[in-house]
Design an enzyme around this catalytic site. Sequence first.
Site: not given
Length: 343
Positions: A42-43, A85, A103, A184
């Site tokens: 994670s950041r 992505h 996706k 989405d």
Amino acid sequence: MTLSNGTSDGTIRWGILGTGFIAGLQTQDLNENGFTVQAVGSRSAESSRSFADKFGIATAHGSYEDLVADPLVDVVYIATPHPFHHANALLALNAGKHVLVEKSFTMNAREARDIVGLAESKGLVALEAMWTRFLPHMIRLREIIAAGTIGEVRKVVASHNQNLPKDPAHRLNNPALGGGALLDLGVYPVSFAFDILGTPASIRASAAMTATGVDRQTAAVFDYDGGAQAIVDCELDAASANRAMVIGTEGWIDVEHTWYNPVPFTVHAADGSVGERYEQPVNGRGMQFQAAELERLVREGSTAGTILPPDESVAIMAAMDEIRRQIGLSYDADAAPEGNHRD
């Protein structure tokens, strides 16, 4: 070996890039079906550690760079929002890792081509995480169609309508974060149409927009050579039964609510009589099947399967590009200069 029931022998080691809701769903299904989740990145080191503790993951990295550099990670699952992505997948591929990319695969077809091209050049797998494609009921549905049970397929109908947060700052309503119904929600019925009928010859689309400038609801008709059609729709602020149908000259298949989940379907003959009722419960949500497919490809030394080959993920993004062109929806990613985006 990777088994056909969506389990793993655990020898291929997974890294989870991102710690959001969808990452948790995928990780839970991996854990419950014998997959080895080796690390998470994670950041935020705090977020990574919390996720690792929750799911029993050995290593928590405080950056994506550290995750993809981890020598104990073989595959990286990209679970960030779709505007990221492209960069995240290229980062992992350039580190020599196979990728399973949520996706919608990318923001547009250009980004999809970048990922697919880089993966092919490195002999790595880049698989779109359209988990529905790999579920048992979809495998059986394709078998029935291929056997000619419902005759010539003339029409595919699929919806994905949800009543989601109305907050203008929410990711789904924010154009800077790739918001809107199409990317989405609409990716599910669009991918389903491609699955059954392939790439359309032409597309007709219309939409209604939100005050923030993303699509609130979108509908499209895909026309195919030979006269078949697909009718797909999606909406952010009104829920529906979310069923799907495949209609042929000798009958039809009715996939129940919510069709893209592991749900039952019924095959009807042209006179309405029931020819088959298919129902196979799965363990967990069912996201382990796409992971099993990626592991199968890795073991076989292949970069493309038949259920969702990389070039089809590119074609799906191209179709959604065309829908967005027709409804007047663009994103910052569309303005990126052409050229080599792989490094």
